[in-house]
Design a protein around this motif. Structure first.
Motif, short mmCIF file in Angstrom:
data_model
loop_
_atom_site.label_atom_id
_atom_site.label_comp_id
_atom_site.label_asym_id
_atom_site.label_seq_id
_atom_site.Cartn_x
_atom_site.Cartn_y
_atom_site.Cartn_z
N VAL A 84 0.87 -1.18 0.00
CA VAL A 84 0.00 0.00 0.00
C VAL A 84 0.91 1.23 0.00
O VAL A 84 1.97 1.21 0.62
N HIS A 93 -6.51 5.42 -0.62
CA HIS A 93 -6.00 4.17 -1.20
C HIS A 93 -7.15 3.41 -1.86
O HIS A 93 -7.05 2.98 -3.02
N LEU A 94 -8.24 3.28 -1.14
CA LEU A 94 -9.39 2.54 -1.69
C LEU A 94 -10.04 3.29 -2.85
O LEU A 94 -10.48 2.68 -3.84
N LEU A 97 -8.10 2.64 -6.00
CA LEU A 97 -8.40 1.30 -6.53
C LEU A 97 -9.78 1.29 -7.19
O LEU A 97 -9.97 0.69 -8.24
N VAL A 108 -16.53 2.81 -1.33
CA VAL A 108 -15.36 2.89 -0.45
C VAL A 108 -15.79 3.01 1.01
O VAL A 108 -15.28 2.31 1.89
N GLY A 137 -6.45 -4.25 3.68
CA GLY A 137 -6.29 -5.20 2.57
C GLY A 137 -7.58 -5.97 2.30
O GLY A 137 -7.94 -6.22 1.15
N ALA A 140 -9.96 -3.73 0.50
CA ALA A 140 -9.64 -3.64 -0.93
C ALA A 140 -10.16 -4.87 -1.68
O ALA A 140 -10.68 -4.76 -2.79
N LEU A 143 -13.92 -4.58 -2.33
CA LEU A 143 -14.34 -3.37 -3.03
C LEU A 143 -15.29 -3.63 -4.21
O LEU A 143 -16.33 -3.00 -4.33
#
Ligand SMILES: Nc1ncnc2c1ncn2[C@@H]1O[C@H](COP(=O)(O)OP(=O)(O)OP(=O)(O)O)[C@@H](O)[C@H]1O
Length: 391
Positions: A84, A93-94, A97, A108, A137, A140, A143
């Motif tokens: 990450v 971060h999400l 993605l 998210v 993680g 993610a 997601l």
């Protein structure tokens, strides 16, 4: 469904995975078990198209990962929670993605809620503890609301509450009809989480069966028999009589005998006929953890040795007091599992659709007392969070 056929991966002259064939079905949690270095992560990377097999192939819903239409929406994975950008917040971060995969931004916040990171969503992930990183993680992986989920060691670094949460999450995802493939070293955890097990050792299949079948096939019943400690000859006499009657007798560390292959009443009769008094005759079942350890004992790459502390201590004078007992060593209550069948394989995989397993190129003697030692468990860092890097 995930299907691997003859999957093999070599790195130079190192074979990480050898001729692995299995199916991971929807609607169940499938545990992927094996000792350190047995090839679990390599297999998962090949499933996700991050590594190319040297031979064989693996498909998800009938397609290699890279040919799956809209793969990120179909497959979610947690491989390395540390992969990450640490300067980004959990939310950003999400979000990045999600944008890459065409997933709406509102998803998210949904997954942040599912993994319990709402409160720290704006903090930089480089301040996250191991457990928080695992949760990020997992977020993610969820997601794209995927039908197929792969988790490599998802409980790594989680506290007991977190472990229970992951266990329930995996079960809930499978109950929704998804395919859930989870790797672990921990038989005990998998016994509680998984419906089906795939066990590998040195890259090769050792078992592919339901947890229920694994338990009944491997958790052998045995009897513990104890003769009076003051009569060692009685113990020997009983050992001979039981062996003659077809039993398999093993001494336990506390002086008792572990007997398999004979029912308790028969053991009692044999002792009576031999004129041996018994101080204990009790039924036991080897634990699943023992069965797993026994199955994989020949395919462990890393073994710890006793710390001899050579030259660090003076030899105690004759007659000095007894050494302080070490927990779990030579104490009553620790029972060695029976050895594998003499000359036979540790475990004969059931005949599957792919035929008998081929010879394993790993068939080398396991290192005896020379391993670098079991790697220490990753430390759990304190929950530190920092505000997001404005860059
Ligand atoms: N890129 C690589 N280059 C060379 N060898 C590799 C590479 N990746 C993995 N290996 C080797 O392949 C074997 C299998 O490794 P892998 O990481 O798949 O095992 P694992 O079961 O996931 O282990 P662990 O439980 O410790 O994570 C190991 O001996 C490892 O050293």
């Amino acid at each position: 469904m995930i299907e691997a056929v003859g999957l093999t991966k070599r790195y130079g002259d190192k074979t990480a995975v050898h001729n692995l064939s299995f199916q991971v079905r929807p609607g169940a949690v499938t545990g992927f078990l094996g000792p350190n270095g047995s090839g679990k992560s390599t297999t998962m990377r090949m499933i996700l198209g991050l590594d190319n097999p040297t031979a064989g192939h693996v498909t998800i819903s009938g397609h290699p990962y890279r040919q799956l239409p809209n793969a990120p929406r179909h497959v979610g994975a947690l491989l390395d929670a540390k992969a990450v950008h640490g300067g980004r917040s959990a939310r950003n971060h999400l979000l990045s993605l999600a944008q890459l995969s065409g997933i709406p931004a509102r998803r998210v916040d949904e997954v942040l809620g599912v993994v319990g990171l709402q409160e720290v969503a704006g903090k930089r992930s480089k301040g996250f503890s191991l457990g928080m990183g695992q949760r990020l993680g997992i977020a993610a992986a969820l997601l794209g609301d995927p039908q197929v989920l792969l988790f490599d060691e998802p409980v790594n670094g989680l506290d007991p509450e977190g472990i229970l949460w992951v266990r329930n999450l995996m079960k809930a995802l499978a109950a929704e009809g998804r395919t859930v493939f989870v790797s672990s070293h921990l038989m005990s955890e998998m016994a509680l989480t998984a419906d089906h097990l795939i066990v590998i050792g040195r890259g090769q299949l050792l078992a592919d069966m339901s947890v229920t079948d694994f338990i009944s096939a491997n958790s052998a019943d045995f009897a513990r028999v104890r003769t009076p400690g003051t009569e060692p000859q009685a113990r020997e006499k009983l050992t001979s009589a039981l062996t003659e009657a077809g039993g398999h007798v093993m001494p336990e560390q506390d002086g008792a005998l572990r007997v398999t292959g004979l029912p308790l009443p028969r053991i009692s009769d044999i002792a009576h006929e031999a004129g041996v008094r018994l101080w204990e005759l009790s039924p036991h079942q080897a634990s699943l953890e023992e069965a797993y350890m026994r199955m994989t004992q020949g395919v462990v790459d890393y073994r710890s040795t006793d710390d001899q502390k050579a030259g660090l201590h003076q030899v105690p004078p004759p007659g000095a007091g007894p050494a302080v007992p070490v927990p779990g060593q030579g104490q009553p209550g620790w029972y060695a599992p029976p050895p594998p069948q003499q000359g036979g394989p540790l475990f004969a995989p059931p005949p599957g659709p792919y035929g008998a397993p081929q010879p394993n190129p790993y068939a080398q003697p396991a290192p005896q007392g020379q391993g670098p030692g079991q790697p220490a468990a990753a430390p759990v860092t304190a929950d530190r969070t920092e505000p997001e890097d404005p860059r």
